[in-house]
Design a protein around this motif. Structure first.
Motif, mmCIF file in Angstrom:
data_model
loop_
_atom_site.group_PDB
_atom_site.id
_atom_site.type_symbol
_atom_site.label_atom_id
_atom_site.label_comp_id
_atom_site.label_asym_id
_atom_site.label_seq_id
_atom_site.Cartn_x
_atom_site.Cartn_y
_atom_site.Cartn_z
ATOM 1 N N GLU A 156 0.842 -1.204 0.000
ATOM 2 C CA GLU A 156 0.000 0.000 0.000
ATOM 3 C C GLU A 156 0.875 1.250 0.000
ATOM 4 O OE1 GLU A 156 -2.619 -0.796 3.332
ATOM 5 O OE2 GLU A 156 -4.278 -1.173 1.946
ATOM 6 N N GLU A 160 0.931 3.955 -3.098
ATOM 7 C CA GLU A 160 0.642 5.364 -2.805
ATOM 8 C C GLU A 160 1.793 6.261 -3.293
ATOM 9 O OE1 GLU A 160 -2.174 6.372 -0.985
ATOM 10 O OE2 GLU A 160 -1.586 8.460 -1.300
ATOM 11 N N THR A 164 1.839 9.146 -6.308
ATOM 12 C CA THR A 164 2.314 10.517 -6.084
ATOM 13 C C THR A 164 3.474 10.829 -7.029
ATOM 14 O OG1 THR A 164 1.650 10.326 -3.776
ATOM 15 C CG2 THR A 164 3.185 12.103 -4.313
ATOM 16 N N ARG A 202 -0.360 -0.599 -7.626
ATOM 17 C CA ARG A 202 -1.691 -0.593 -6.980
ATOM 18 C C ARG A 202 -2.331 -1.985 -7.103
ATOM 19 N NH1 ARG A 202 -3.463 1.410 -2.873
ATOM 20 N NH2 ARG A 202 -2.901 3.531 -3.455
ATOM 21 N N ASP A 212 -8.276 -0.399 -0.830
ATOM 22 C CA ASP A 212 -8.133 0.791 -1.675
ATOM 23 C C ASP A 212 -7.719 0.358 -3.071
ATOM 24 O OD1 ASP A 212 -7.647 3.162 -2.898
ATOM 25 O OD2 ASP A 212 -6.010 3.781 -1.588
ATOM 26 N N THR A 215 -7.233 4.622 -8.111
ATOM 27 C CA THR A 215 -5.953 5.248 -8.416
ATOM 28 C C THR A 215 -6.214 6.615 -9.012
ATOM 29 O OG1 THR A 215 -3.845 4.994 -9.577
ATOM 30 C CG2 THR A 215 -5.818 4.309 -10.782
#
Ligand SMILES: [Mg+2]
Length: 218
Positions: A156, A160, A164, A202, A212, A215
């Motif tokens: 995760e 993430e 970014t 992801r 989660d 995206t």
């Protein structure tokens, strides 16, 4: 609990799904600063990967990633095939014959993948390439593993950070790859390889059970 071959197979399945679902967005990103083939190549490549692991079911996570590597190298054209092929092959080598992968081994496999991309593509952080997603992902994965996260937490964190990182390529001027031919005109567009890397990481987290699945990397 560690990740086993079923995680690796789920990762490949979810990767194929992501490449199919985001095919047009990746094509559009590559149309802006490349030659429009990234979405098509990645979609076709991961469909071939699925076929490969269905024909010859791998027994370990490393074997699954090695099968993916060989297929991507032979089926995906452009720069992406050799780059992703190298990434998956290095990750497979890092995992070795292990049936069960813990957080540390996972972070090191991601680092090996990133190092493979660097060795193959000779790009550095900030060149507006997939490295801009891989390197923050590796750093986040290592930090998470060192901090006691489980494999899901590592993935995760990696996903993430990759998202970014992909978004952060938008304003950059490309210094490597086909986009670099555009010079300043490459600014204002997201790097398609960084975007696909974020999607693939992801998918890795989703395969490990992340809730989660969204995206914003493409
Ligand atoms: Mg291209």
């Amino acid at each position: 609990m560690g990740l086993d071959v079923n995680w690796a197979l789920d990762w490949l399945k979810l990767s194929a799904k992501a490449m199919s679902e985001h095919r047009m967005e990746l094509i559009e990103l590559d149309r802006a600063i490349g030659d429009s083939d990234h979405g098509e190549n990645m979609d076709r490549g991961f469909q071939a990967v699925l076929q490969k692991v269905e024909e010859t079911p791998p027994e370990t996570p490393g074997a699954a990633l090695k099968a993916a590597a060989m297929t991507l190298m032979s089926k995906v054209g452009g720069a992406a095939g050799p780059l992703y092929g190298t990434a998956y092959l290095r990750a497979a080598t890092s995992l070795g014959e292990a049936a069960d992968i813990d957080a540390e081994a996972l972070a090191e496999a991601l680092a090996a993948a990133r190092d493979g991309v660097v060795a193959r593509g000779k790009a550095e952080l900030g060149d507006k390439t997939m490295i801009d997603a891989w390197t923050p992902a590796v750093e986040a994965a290592r930090t998470a593993a060192a901090g006691g996260s489980d494999p899901l937490g590592v993935l995760e964190a990696a996903a993430e950070a990759a998202e970014t990182g992909a978004i952060a390529t938008d304003p950059l001027v490309a210094r490597k790859g086909r986009a670099s031919y555009l010079g300043e005109r490459s600014a204002g567009h997201r790097d398609p390889g960084a975007a696909s890397t974020a999607l693939l990481l992801r998918a890795a987290a989703a395969a490990a059970g992340s809730s989660d699945t969204g995206t914003d990397a493409v």
